[in-house]
Design a protein around this motif. Sequence first.
Motif, PDB file in Angstrom:
ATOM      1  N   UNK A 142      45.849  42.293  60.907  1.00 55.23           N
ATOM      2  CA  UNK A 142      46.424  41.972  62.201  1.00 55.23           C
ATOM      3  C   UNK A 142      47.291  40.713  62.121  1.00 55.23           C
ATOM      4  N   UNK A 143      46.864  39.772  61.305  1.00 58.12           N
ATOM      5  CA  UNK A 143      47.574  38.504  61.187  1.00 58.12           C
ATOM      6  C   UNK A 143      47.712  38.168  59.713  1.00 58.12           C
ATOM      7  N   UNK A 144      48.853  37.643  59.334  1.00 54.99           N
ATOM      8  CA  UNK A 144      49.056  37.071  58.003  1.00 54.99           C
ATOM      9  C   UNK A 144      49.695  35.708  58.171  1.00 54.99           C
ATOM     10  N   UNK A 145      49.450  34.859  57.188  1.00 59.71           N
ATOM     11  CA  UNK A 145      50.061  33.543  57.303  1.00 59.71           C
ATOM     12  C   UNK A 145      49.686  32.630  56.185  1.00 59.71           C
ATOM     13  N   UNK A 146      49.845  31.346  56.473  1.00 56.95           N
ATOM     14  CA  UNK A 146      49.657  30.312  55.467  1.00 56.95           C
ATOM     15  C   UNK A 146      48.874  29.136  56.047  1.00 56.95           C
ATOM     16  N   UNK A 147      47.955  28.648  55.250  1.00 56.17           N
ATOM     17  CA  UNK A 147      47.276  27.399  55.496  1.00 56.17           C
ATOM     18  C   UNK A 147      47.523  26.512  54.271  1.00 56.17           C
ATOM     19  N   UNK A 148      47.232  25.237  54.421  1.00 58.54           N
ATOM     20  CA  UNK A 148      47.361  24.341  53.280  1.00 58.54           C
ATOM     21  C   UNK A 148      46.243  23.321  53.291  1.00 58.54           C
ATOM     22  N   UNK A 149      45.974  22.774  52.107  1.00 54.96           N
ATOM     23  CA  UNK A 149      44.955  21.741  51.969  1.00 54.96           C
ATOM     24  C   UNK A 149      45.450  20.684  51.014  1.00 54.96           C
ATOM     25  N   UNK A 150      45.632  19.495  51.532  1.00 57.55           N
ATOM     26  CA  UNK A 150      46.006  18.346  50.721  1.00 57.55           C
ATOM     27  C   UNK A 150      44.749  17.688  50.167  1.00 57.55           C
ATOM     28  N   UNK A 151      44.877  16.937  49.078  1.00 63.75           N
ATOM     29  CA  UNK A 151      43.694  16.280  48.483  1.00 63.75           C
ATOM     30  C   UNK A 151      42.972  15.414  49.505  1.00 63.75           C
ATOM     31  N   UNK A 152      41.663  15.612  49.619  1.00 58.66           N
ATOM     32  CA  UNK A 152      40.856  14.805  50.502  1.00 58.66           C
ATOM     33  C   UNK A 152      40.967  15.131  51.972  1.00 58.66           C
ATOM     34  N   UNK A 153      41.679  16.206  52.283  1.00 58.07           N
ATOM     35  CA  UNK A 153      41.873  16.586  53.682  1.00 58.07           C
ATOM     36  C   UNK A 153      41.381  18.003  53.914  1.00 58.07           C
ATOM     37  N   UNK A 154      41.062  18.329  55.163  1.00 58.20           N
ATOM     38  CA  UNK A 154      40.626  19.696  55.451  1.00 58.20           C
ATOM     39  C   UNK A 154      41.792  20.672  55.420  1.00 58.20           C
ATOM     40  N   UNK A 155      41.457  21.922  55.272  1.00 58.12           N
ATOM     41  CA  UNK A 155      42.475  22.968  55.308  1.00 58.12           C
ATOM     42  C   UNK A 155      43.064  23.044  56.717  1.00 58.12           C
ATOM     43  N   UNK A 156      44.375  23.206  56.794  1.00 58.16           N
ATOM     44  CA  UNK A 156      45.041  23.235  58.094  1.00 58.16           C
ATOM     45  C   UNK A 156      46.054  24.365  58.179  1.00 58.16           C
ATOM     46  N   UNK A 188      59.338  30.201  54.166  1.00 63.97           N
ATOM     47  CA  UNK A 188      60.491  29.432  53.731  1.00 63.97           C
ATOM     48  C   UNK A 188      60.297  28.001  54.196  1.00 63.97           C
ATOM     49  N   UNK A 189      60.288  27.078  53.259  1.00 63.36           N
ATOM     50  CA  UNK A 189      60.048  25.670  53.561  1.00 63.36           C
ATOM     51  C   UNK A 189      61.287  24.867  53.194  1.00 63.36           C
ATOM     52  N   UNK A 190      61.866  24.216  54.178  1.00 55.24           N
ATOM     53  CA  UNK A 190      63.057  23.398  53.978  1.00 55.24           C
ATOM     54  C   UNK A 190      62.763  21.946  54.309  1.00 55.24           C
ATOM     55  N   UNK A 191      63.639  21.065  53.854  1.00 54.95           N
ATOM     56  CA  UNK A 191      63.510  19.634  54.145  1.00 54.95           C
ATOM     57  C   UNK A 191      62.109  19.133  53.826  1.00 54.95           C
ATOM     58  N   UNK A 192      61.630  19.487  52.675  1.00 52.74           N
ATOM     59  CA  UNK A 192      60.264  19.126  52.291  1.00 52.74           C
ATOM     60  C   UNK A 192      60.136  17.614  52.121  1.00 52.74           C
ATOM     61  N   UNK A 193      58.966  17.123  52.504  1.00 52.92           N
ATOM     62  CA  UNK A 193      58.631  15.701  52.375  1.00 52.92           C
ATOM     63  C   UNK A 193      57.350  15.589  51.564  1.00 52.92           C
ATOM     64  N   UNK A 194      57.099  14.403  51.002  1.00 47.18           N
ATOM     65  CA  UNK A 194      55.895  14.254  50.170  1.00 47.18           C
ATOM     66  C   UNK A 194      54.606  14.643  50.894  1.00 47.18           C
ATOM     67  N   UNK A 195      54.565  14.475  52.197  1.00 44.95           N
ATOM     68  CA  UNK A 195      53.372  14.832  52.964  1.00 44.95           C
ATOM     69  C   UNK A 195      53.107  16.339  53.000  1.00 44.95           C
ATOM     70  N   UNK A 196      54.071  17.111  52.562  1.00 48.24           N
ATOM     71  CA  UNK A 196      53.871  18.559  52.474  1.00 48.24           C
ATOM     72  C   UNK A 196      53.153  18.956  51.185  1.00 48.24           C
ATOM     73  N   UNK A 197      52.921  18.013  50.302  1.00 45.23           N
ATOM     74  CA  UNK A 197      52.214  18.298  49.061  1.00 45.23           C
ATOM     75  C   UNK A 197      50.810  18.787  49.355  1.00 45.23           C
ATOM     76  N   UNK A 198      50.477  19.962  48.842  1.00 48.12           N
ATOM     77  CA  UNK A 198      49.178  20.563  49.110  1.00 48.12           C
ATOM     78  C   UNK A 198      49.067  21.867  48.335  1.00 48.12           C
ATOM     79  N   UNK A 199      47.864  22.401  48.321  1.00 43.18           N
ATOM     80  CA  UNK A 199      47.674  23.777  47.884  1.00 43.18           C
ATOM     81  C   UNK A 199      47.858  24.662  49.115  1.00 43.18           C
TER      82      UNK A 199
END
Length: 113
Positions: free
Chosen positions: A31-45, A80-91
């Motif tokens: 029903x739904x597909x998408x993306x989450x991310x998890x940066x070091x030391x932070x919860x998945x969002x 599609x990810x544009x204008x990436x910033x260091x804060x976007x670093x994550x799995x």
Amino acid sequence: VQLQASGGGLVQPGGSLRLSCVASGVTFRIRVMGWYRQAPGKPRELVATMTSAGSTDYRDSGEGRFTISRDNAKNAVYLQMNSLVPEDTAVYYCYAYTVRNFWGQGTLVTVSS
């Protein structure tokens, strides 16, 4: 449902990346597909999700920079990810929902000069 994500890597600030995820298995129930991310030391969002009907949900910090799309015929979702910033670093994890949540293996995105 099995999810196979790809497309992560190292990119400089201001750069772009496109993540892809293909679902296999009992895909007609998705029903739904998408993306989450998890940066070091932070919860998945949440990053972004899209329903089979095309409704989208974005995390505030990504809206305008990130664009989610789906190809229902291919059981695929893209980010599609544009204008990436260091804060976007994550799995970044591919996500699908049928009657429960499914997660892919994660793909690492590193934004660094």
